[in-house]
Design a protein around this motif. Structure first.
Motif, PDB file in Angstrom:
ATOM      1  N   GLN A  22       0.829  -1.201   0.000  1.00 58.39           N
ATOM      2  CA  GLN A  22       0.000   0.000   0.000  1.00 58.39           C
ATOM      3  C   GLN A  22       0.871   1.263   0.000  1.00 58.39           C
ATOM      4  O   GLN A  22       0.740   2.134   0.858  1.00 58.39           O
ATOM      5  N   ASP A  74      -8.628   1.091  -0.076  1.00 62.76           N
ATOM      6  CA  ASP A  74      -7.565   2.035   0.276  1.00 62.76           C
ATOM      7  C   ASP A  74      -7.632   3.234  -0.674  1.00 62.76           C
ATOM      8  O   ASP A  74      -7.662   3.046  -1.895  1.00 62.76           O
ATOM      9  N   HIS A  86      -6.633   0.926   4.391  1.00 65.32           N
ATOM     10  CA  HIS A  86      -5.209   1.226   4.445  1.00 65.32           C
ATOM     11  C   HIS A  86      -4.619   0.716   5.769  1.00 65.32           C
ATOM     12  O   HIS A  86      -5.194   0.919   6.834  1.00 65.32           O
TER      13      HIS A  86
END
Length: 335
Positions: free
Chosen positions: A207, A281, A311
């Motif tokens: 991420q 996310d 996230h």
């Protein structure tokens, strides 16, 4: 120096909602206070008997550069001990998240994840404590990780010398740490001979924290996300990028100009680049576009994009489910 500190203090005080959103407090000397109750730390397992008994891995802190206050926290799988026969372990260099501004290698989420990763991957995990913004703006964090890699290759620590397999090293980071791994990885790829005998197998970007001047669909859709709002993202970039830079800067937007020329070095070295994200996310679209760019540039890239989620779920979630899924994915990078 006093003038610089005063300027930073004045700048931070002009940024609206800084204390309410990032929960950091500007100080007149140019530093910021990061409240312990919001950004706690835990000791390494070697610090106390209680810490050692509850951890799946042994861990210790080692100073890298006292002038910069940088260090590493090293994790050794618990079934190893300094009394047992030495066995070489592949090396995983981990870089924590926090928007370049907060958290540390000693934060409970990152400490627990690295301890768990060491045991599950049978790896020596080296988690880097890099300098934070706004006291040290980018590229300070990139330089700190590169310095840590040189320290590793020099074998200056007993655990690394006795247990570390310098022929198999992977760099992995989440969120801002993913950004740092990407850019530090490019720096290393451009002069890889300087790091021998440390041999890199690839990069894992979890991420990764990137942005740009133009908003993506996932950013707009999740602008008020309960974990990572667009306002927080923008504030982090404002106080982390070099003074005068905006979100078109290469540190922030890896797609700008068709991507770094150093990606060709990554391709020629045969490094694997694994990218992990989820469509819950706000940064999701940027991860997808980065993968597309690297595929276009001919890199050995592989992605794991999950449905839903949020996230930080691969590292910060107390549940081991996503951590296990992530670590299973990571194993292939070492091959």
């Amino acid at each position: 120096m006093a003038s610089t500190n005063n300027n930073l203090y004045e700048l931070l005080n002009k940024i609206p909602n800084l204390t309410e959103t990032l929960h950091i407090i500007p100080n007149p000397d140019g530093t910021v206070t990061r409240p312990f109750e919001l950004y706690p730390t835990v000791p390494p397992s070697t610090a106390t008997a209680a810490a050692a008994a509850s951890s799946p891995s042994l861990s210790k802190d080692v100073v890298i550069n006292s002038e910069k206050s940088t260090s590493v926290r090293i994790f050794l799988p618990r079934y190893d001990s300094l009394e047992k026969k030495k066995e070489k372990r592949r090396i995983l260099v981990y870089v924590h998240g926090g928007g370049f501004v907060v958290a540390s290698a000693a934060h409970p989420n990152f400490h627990d994840f690295c301890s768990y990763a060491a045991s599950q991957l049978a790896a020596l995990v080296v988690s880097v404590e890099y300098r934070l913004a706004p006291e040290s703006r980018l590229p300070a964090a990139y330089d700190d990780v590169v310095e840590a890699l040189k320290w590793i290759k020099d074998g200056k620590d007993e655990w690394i010398e006795e247990y570390g397999d310098l022929s198999s090293c992977v760099m992995m980071g989440d969120s801002a740490g993913g950004n740092i791994v990407y850019h530090a990885g490019l720096m290393v790829a451009g002069r890889v001979d300087d790091f021998k005998p440390l041999i890199f197998k690839g990069l894992v970007l979890i991420q990764p924290f990137f942005s740009g001047l133009d908003r993506t669909k996932s950013e707009l859709k999740l602008a008020n996300d309960h974990v990572l709002t667009l306002v927080v993202c923008d504030l982090c970039w404002e106080i982390s990028l070099p003074v005068g830079a905006n979100r078109s800067h290469e540190y922030c937007d890896p797609l700008n100009g068709g991507g770094s020329g150093l990606l060709d070095c990554v391709r020629e070295l045969g490094w694997r680049v694994w990218v992990v994200s989820c469509d819950g996310d706000p940064l999701y679209d940027r991860s997808v576009k980065l993968v597309e760019l690297m595929e276009k540039r001919g890199l050995n890239v592989k992605s794991m994009f999950c449905k839903g989620g949020e996230h930080g779920m691969f590292v910060g979630n107390p549940s081991k489910y996503k951590a296990n899924e992530l670590l299973d994915f990571v194993k292939d990078v070492f091959v």
